[in-house]
Design a protein around this motif. Sequence first.
Motif, mmCIF file in Angstrom:
data_model
loop_
_atom_site.group_PDB
_atom_site.id
_atom_site.type_symbol
_atom_site.label_atom_id
_atom_site.label_comp_id
_atom_site.label_asym_id
_atom_site.label_seq_id
_atom_site.Cartn_x
_atom_site.Cartn_y
_atom_site.Cartn_z
ATOM 1 N N ARG A 20 -25.141 -11.170 21.919
ATOM 2 C CA ARG A 20 -24.594 -11.603 20.627
ATOM 3 C C ARG A 20 -24.721 -10.539 19.544
ATOM 4 O O ARG A 20 -23.877 -10.436 18.667
ATOM 5 N N LEU A 21 -25.800 -9.766 19.564
ATOM 6 C CA LEU A 21 -25.962 -8.729 18.556
ATOM 7 C C LEU A 21 -25.368 -7.395 18.986
ATOM 8 O O LEU A 21 -25.255 -6.479 18.180
ATOM 9 N N GLY A 22 -25.015 -7.286 20.269
ATOM 10 C CA GLY A 22 -24.407 -6.050 20.758
ATOM 11 C C GLY A 22 -25.362 -4.883 20.778
ATOM 12 O O GLY A 22 -24.949 -3.727 20.713
ATOM 13 N N SER A 23 -26.643 -5.184 20.898
ATOM 14 C CA SER A 23 -27.656 -4.134 20.922
ATOM 15 C C SER A 23 -28.880 -4.647 21.670
ATOM 16 O O SER A 23 -29.156 -5.842 21.679
ATOM 17 N N SER A 24 -29.589 -3.752 22.289
ATOM 18 C CA SER A 24 -30.799 -4.152 23.004
ATOM 19 C C SER A 24 -32.062 -3.913 22.184
ATOM 20 O O SER A 24 -33.154 -4.274 22.616
ATOM 21 N N GLU A 25 -31.888 -3.339 20.999
ATOM 22 C CA GLU A 25 -33.064 -2.960 20.217
ATOM 23 C C GLU A 25 -32.715 -2.866 18.738
ATOM 24 O O GLU A 25 -31.609 -2.468 18.382
ATOM 25 N N LEU A 26 -33.666 -3.243 17.895
ATOM 26 C CA LEU A 26 -33.518 -3.117 16.447
ATOM 27 C C LEU A 26 -34.751 -2.427 15.885
ATOM 28 O O LEU A 26 -35.856 -2.633 16.383
ATOM 29 N N GLU A 27 -34.559 -1.654 14.857
ATOM 30 C CA GLU A 27 -35.692 -1.137 14.085
ATOM 31 C C GLU A 27 -35.741 -1.975 12.807
ATOM 32 O O GLU A 27 -34.746 -2.068 12.090
ATOM 33 N N VAL A 28 -36.878 -2.595 12.562
ATOM 34 C CA VAL A 28 -37.000 -3.547 11.468
ATOM 35 C C VAL A 28 -38.183 -3.160 10.594
ATOM 36 O O VAL A 28 -39.229 -2.744 11.094
ATOM 37 N N PHE A 29 -38.009 -3.327 9.286
ATOM 38 C CA PHE A 29 -39.094 -3.098 8.332
ATOM 39 C C PHE A 29 -39.427 -4.439 7.700
ATOM 40 O O PHE A 29 -38.553 -5.099 7.142
ATOM 41 N N LEU A 39 -41.554 -11.954 10.521
ATOM 42 C CA LEU A 39 -40.513 -11.184 11.211
ATOM 43 C C LEU A 39 -39.366 -12.099 11.639
ATOM 44 O O LEU A 39 -38.199 -11.797 11.392
ATOM 45 N N LEU A 40 -39.691 -13.243 12.260
ATOM 46 C CA LEU A 40 -38.642 -14.154 12.730
ATOM 47 C C LEU A 40 -37.837 -14.720 11.570
ATOM 48 O O LEU A 40 -36.616 -14.838 11.659
ATOM 49 N N ASP A 41 -38.498 -15.066 10.489
ATOM 50 C CA ASP A 41 -37.777 -15.568 9.315
ATOM 51 C C ASP A 41 -36.818 -14.511 8.768
ATOM 52 O O ASP A 41 -35.672 -14.808 8.413
ATOM 53 N N GLN A 42 -37.281 -13.282 8.689
ATOM 54 C CA GLN A 42 -36.445 -12.197 8.174
ATOM 55 C C GLN A 42 -35.250 -11.951 9.095
ATOM 56 O O GLN A 42 -34.113 -11.803 8.631
ATOM 57 N N LEU A 43 -35.493 -11.914 10.405
ATOM 58 C CA LEU A 43 -34.396 -11.691 11.359
ATOM 59 C C LEU A 43 -33.398 -12.843 11.327
ATOM 60 O O LEU A 43 -32.189 -12.626 11.408
ATOM 61 N N ALA A 44 -33.893 -14.080 11.209
ATOM 62 C CA ALA A 44 -33.004 -15.247 11.164
ATOM 63 C C ALA A 44 -32.123 -15.203 9.920
ATOM 64 O O ALA A 44 -30.957 -15.589 9.970
ATOM 65 N N ALA A 45 -32.661 -14.734 8.810
ATOM 66 C CA ALA A 45 -31.878 -14.635 7.578
ATOM 67 C C ALA A 45 -30.812 -13.541 7.686
ATOM 68 O O ALA A 45 -29.736 -13.651 7.104
ATOM 69 N N GLN A 46 -31.125 -12.510 8.435
ATOM 70 C CA GLN A 46 -30.226 -11.356 8.541
ATOM 71 C C GLN A 46 -29.192 -11.507 9.656
ATOM 72 O O GLN A 46 -28.074 -10.998 9.534
ATOM 73 N N ARG A 54 -34.051 -19.454 16.365
ATOM 74 C CA ARG A 54 -35.331 -19.368 15.648
ATOM 75 C C ARG A 54 -36.330 -20.458 16.059
ATOM 76 O O ARG A 54 -37.513 -20.166 16.270
ATOM 77 N N PRO A 55 -35.901 -21.728 16.252
ATOM 78 C CA PRO A 55 -36.886 -22.763 16.605
ATOM 79 C C PRO A 55 -37.489 -22.618 18.007
ATOM 80 O O PRO A 55 -38.539 -23.181 18.279
ATOM 81 N N VAL A 56 -36.824 -21.880 18.895
ATOM 82 C CA VAL A 56 -37.295 -21.855 20.279
ATOM 83 C C VAL A 56 -37.673 -20.468 20.789
ATOM 84 O O VAL A 56 -38.212 -20.336 21.891
#
Length: 87
Positions: A20-29, A39-46, A54-56
């Motif tokens: 779904r994201l078309g990538s196998s890896e993300l760099e996140v701050f 981290l999960l909240d930030q990724l879910a918002a983005q 997010r719930p599972v």
Amino acid sequence: MSDAPQVRLRVLLFSTLRERLGSSELEVFVPAPATGSRLLDQLAAQYPAIAAYRPVVRLAVNQEYVPESVELHENDEIALITPVSGG
């Protein structure tokens, strides 16, 4: 970007999230103090694709399953694990 200290993380994506994201890896701050939950909240918002899971979704940090309350550190490798269905 705020002046608050940031923790740099490497997030690995598998299966549905990778597709779904078309990538196998993300760099996140993530603002310090970083936790799995933050981290999960930030990724879910983005990323809406991550929000749907997010719930599972489960976390593995540096190849060990951990609870969302885990504290994350600079350069940690986080795997997002989605449920697997089968028959």
